[in-house]
Design a protein around this motif. Sequence first.
Motif, short mmCIF file in Angstrom:
data_model
loop_
_atom_site.label_atom_id
_atom_site.label_comp_id
_atom_site.label_asym_id
_atom_site.label_seq_id
_atom_site.Cartn_x
_atom_site.Cartn_y
_atom_site.Cartn_z
N ALA A 139 -11.94 -4.62 18.04
CA ALA A 139 -11.42 -5.55 17.02
C ALA A 139 -12.35 -5.58 15.81
CB ALA A 139 -11.29 -6.94 17.63
N GLU A 140 -13.65 -5.61 16.10
CA GLU A 140 -14.62 -5.65 15.00
C GLU A 140 -14.54 -4.39 14.15
OE1 GLU A 140 -18.29 -8.29 16.83
OE2 GLU A 140 -18.01 -6.26 17.52
N LEU A 141 -14.43 -3.27 14.84
CA LEU A 141 -14.38 -2.01 14.09
C LEU A 141 -13.10 -1.93 13.26
CD1 LEU A 141 -15.80 0.53 16.67
CD2 LEU A 141 -16.91 -0.42 14.67
N ARG A 142 -12.01 -2.37 13.87
CA ARG A 142 -10.74 -2.34 13.14
C ARG A 142 -10.81 -3.22 11.90
NH1 ARG A 142 -7.13 -2.04 17.96
NH2 ARG A 142 -6.74 0.20 18.18
N SER A 143 -11.46 -4.36 12.03
CA SER A 143 -11.52 -5.26 10.88
C SER A 143 -12.36 -4.66 9.76
CB SER A 143 -12.08 -6.62 11.29
OG SER A 143 -13.47 -6.51 11.53
N MET A 144 -13.24 -3.72 10.12
CA MET A 144 -14.01 -3.05 9.06
C MET A 144 -13.11 -2.18 8.19
SD MET A 144 -17.47 -1.93 11.06
CE MET A 144 -18.19 -1.09 9.67
N VAL A 145 -12.05 -1.65 8.79
CA VAL A 145 -11.13 -0.83 7.99
C VAL A 145 -10.18 -1.72 7.21
CG1 VAL A 145 -9.89 1.34 8.15
CG2 VAL A 145 -10.84 0.31 10.22
N GLY A 146 -10.01 -2.96 7.70
CA GLY A 146 -9.02 -3.83 7.07
C GLY A 146 -7.64 -3.40 7.51
N GLN A 147 -6.63 -3.87 6.79
CA GLN A 147 -5.25 -3.58 7.16
C GLN A 147 -4.73 -2.38 6.38
OE1 GLN A 147 -3.46 -5.08 9.64
NE2 GLN A 147 -5.54 -5.78 10.05
N ARG A 183 1.29 19.16 -2.43
CA ARG A 183 1.75 20.11 -1.41
C ARG A 183 1.88 19.46 -0.03
NH1 ARG A 183 -0.61 24.94 -3.92
NH2 ARG A 183 0.57 24.88 -5.86
N GLU A 184 0.97 18.54 0.26
CA GLU A 184 0.97 17.98 1.61
C GLU A 184 0.51 16.53 1.57
OE1 GLU A 184 -0.98 20.62 4.45
OE2 GLU A 184 -1.17 18.88 5.78
N THR A 185 1.12 15.72 2.42
CA THR A 185 0.81 14.29 2.42
C THR A 185 0.55 13.82 3.85
OG1 THR A 185 2.42 14.07 0.66
CG2 THR A 185 1.62 12.02 1.66
N THR A 186 -0.54 13.10 4.06
CA THR A 186 -0.81 12.55 5.39
C THR A 186 -1.13 11.07 5.24
OG1 THR A 186 -2.13 14.55 5.59
CG2 THR A 186 -1.98 13.14 7.54
N VAL A 187 -0.49 10.25 6.10
CA VAL A 187 -0.81 8.83 6.09
C VAL A 187 -1.51 8.50 7.41
CG1 VAL A 187 0.09 6.49 6.02
CG2 VAL A 187 1.18 8.30 4.68
N THR A 188 -2.68 7.90 7.33
CA THR A 188 -3.39 7.50 8.54
C THR A 188 -3.44 5.98 8.59
OG1 THR A 188 -4.75 9.43 8.19
CG2 THR A 188 -5.46 7.90 9.90
N GLN A 189 -2.86 5.42 9.67
CA GLN A 189 -2.87 3.96 9.77
C GLN A 189 -4.22 3.48 10.26
OE1 GLN A 189 0.79 3.56 11.88
NE2 GLN A 189 1.87 3.23 9.95
N PRO A 190 -4.51 2.18 10.08
CA PRO A 190 -5.85 1.69 10.42
C PRO A 190 -6.21 2.07 11.85
CG PRO A 190 -4.54 -0.07 9.47
CD PRO A 190 -3.64 1.11 9.62
N SER A 191 -7.32 2.73 12.00
CA SER A 191 -7.73 3.22 13.32
C SER A 191 -9.18 3.64 13.20
CB SER A 191 -6.89 4.44 13.70
OG SER A 191 -7.18 5.48 12.79
N LEU A 192 -9.72 4.09 14.30
CA LEU A 192 -11.09 4.59 14.24
C LEU A 192 -11.17 5.79 13.31
CD1 LEU A 192 -12.19 4.35 17.96
CD2 LEU A 192 -12.76 2.85 16.06
N GLU A 193 -10.10 6.59 13.36
CA GLU A 193 -10.05 7.76 12.49
C GLU A 193 -10.24 7.35 11.03
OE1 GLU A 193 -8.77 11.20 13.60
OE2 GLU A 193 -9.76 11.69 11.71
#
Lengths: 309, 422
Positions: free
Chosen positions: A217-225, A286-296
């Motif tokens: 949870a703490e790490l996720r909150s570092m990325v925000g939403q 040319r290319e689009t990637t969406v990464t949702q909030p995660s460790l990545e």
Amino acid sequence: MIEVEGLQKQFGDLVAVRDASFVAHPGKIFGLLGPNGAGKSTTIGCISGLLQPTAGHVRILGHDVVTAGQASRRQLGVMPQELALYEDLSATENLSFWGAAYGLRGSELKSRAREVLEFVALQDRAVEPVKNFSGGMQRRLNYGCAIMHRPRVLLLDEPTAGVDPQSRMRLLEMVKEQVASGACVLYTTHYMEEAETLCDELAIIDQGTLIAQGDLAELRSMVGQRDILRLTGVFHAERVRSTLANFDGVEVLQADEATLRLEMREATRHLAKLFEALQSAEADIRETTVTQPSLESLFIKLTGKEMRE
Amino acid sequence: MRFFTSAVIKDLHRHRRDFWKPVLWGAIPLVVGELLILAMGGSDGVKPRVELLISDEDDSPLSGFVKGAFSQGEMAELFHVEAISQDAGREQLDQGEASALLIIPAGFQQAVLDDTPCQLTLITNPAQQILPGIAEETISVMVDGAFYGHRLFGDELREIADVLATEEDGPTALQIVRVATRIGAIVEQVNEHVDPLSITVETEVDVPQSDPQGNVSGIEADVADTFYVFPGILLMALVFMGEGLSGDIWVERRQGTLKRVIATPSTLHAFLAGKLAAGLIVIGCVSLVLLVIGTIYFGLPGKNLPLAWAWMILSGAVLTATMQVVQLWVSSQRAGSVVTNSLMFPLMMIGGSFFPFESMPTWMATVGSWTPNGWMLVQLKAILLSQVEPVGLALAASFLLAILLLMFWGGWRRTWSTRARH
Ligand SMILES: Nc1ncnc2c1ncn2[C@@H]1O[C@H](COP(=O)(O)OP(=O)(O)OP(=O)(O)O)[C@@H](O)[C@H]1O
Ligand SMILES: [Mg+2]
């Protein structure tokens, strides 16, 4: 419990681990997540006594690994990243030898070897030389050798790397069972998903430095939403920047000739408007990637690169 | 102490699984001994012959050279070579008509020249154990030779490869001559020391021509002729075993088991001592069998056998521990085996294992008797002939024991300081 305090390890000029501090608690899995060469195995090596730390302290259940090496190693079970088995011996002989190395003897050793053999589901192959085993079976046995003496602290160095899905499931189950019985586990991996689903607490390591730690949870909150949007193609970096400056809630993490990396809320909903604006800035996407909030996305945010290059 | 026992048992299990190795360590010296005795016109024993089939799919000058190597000089005594297609070869092997089939793959010469990996395949006859083993051992020595050759002749080989790749009509005569002279010059310089195959050349012993004053010790008249040879054979077996056993430290490293031991509360010295002790048990078994064979077939005097056995075990321990230290000082298993091989063949040659001191010129016998294995051999002969004083023997044994402890300590130190290496 593992306490690591200001741990540093140098190989000549190379600082493989820099000022690392963390605490892993009993009954919990502490994940050490990082890309190749980040310093995960070096950290494990310093904890297990294989490597002499250049600076800092490591304590296992209160025993310092340098000044009370034997006492600390008695509490430790280590599953090395590479297999460490006698290929020409059978599974039972391997288990017996490693059990003996941790002080088990006689009938206790025998019955424990049988128990572990069953636990790692190799009882049918007990007397065959290990070199005939599949990779996944060898990994399971590698794990079995680490838990022969029921260690209270377990170091697992990328236990699931290169293992088929079935063996992987079995290994993860086994680790969870061990934790349920109160063991403290340090688990290194470069699989984000594994770290997210398995670990109670996490530290992210890159180039020898711990760049973030806490529970999920703490790490996720570092990325925000916010999502991370990655575009590749041909861009005029300056024009793109000035165009995007008018966009509310978009943060530019990276903008060069070939790559754009943006951070924003709900990126998918704003894609159309964003593309329109970029087109007006003569961007060729040319290319689009969406990464949702995660460790990545946290890793990308902290280091500016993806974990798996 | 208890872990020591576990370490011994562990290695004994491993040796048991791989027990043809110790058999070969004993058998090869016996075969060499037979050949020596034949060369000296001694016994009328039956010569073993390896029926080797070679399927040459490369059909290049180099593969021809490999084939030729088995049918030259003393190699021809040991090997009977037949060129054959792979399928026909497998068939013959299935029918048990040959000991082994060697397949030289297409592209072999090119691979050797370019120093890219290539594999010779040796298929052995499962019904025979010893003879295919001899073929395997010989070929692995040749392969070491090729590796070594590459280090020495790398530039010349690359030049040949370049010429072959660029010149349509093949190399010009001038180019060949130039490369050949350079190789020739290097061969001249290093031949005796380097070529591991020189083992077979040395069987050209011509005993009757030797200097009659060359005897270093008075041999009793009633001792059989073959006694000149046999103790040297025993030492040869000890050297082989020392070399073979000492390489096991690399296996422990490669398998990651050495590192794993260090992460346990057990001690490294108990682990290494267990390994040495298991090796001693192997040495003890092979030595005992050889002593018995020697007494029955080679006219070894039956006196003092238990003492000779103990001496062999102690000598074997020292050789193993010493070669282990050598192995630990180089950077790879390959380098370790090249170094120990290139040490042990000259040592065996001058140390009385290939031709007895009694047939050497005096100066050479004197030098030879001061090599480690030569010295062990002189003592062993003295023990077998009951020519030793208890005090002298006790001193000699203490000396060996001291060396053993020193080497063990050196090996332990080195293993510890390089523990994190791959
Ligand atoms: N014994 C050693 N000598 C010199 N350098 C070393 C040694 N062991 C590791 N390194 C270096 O230290 C750095 C960290 O390596 P380490 O093995 O700890 O990474 P890792 O995170 O475990 O990576 P991977 O996911 O590939 O296993 C690397 O740059 C590596 O080359
Ligand atoms: Mg690693």
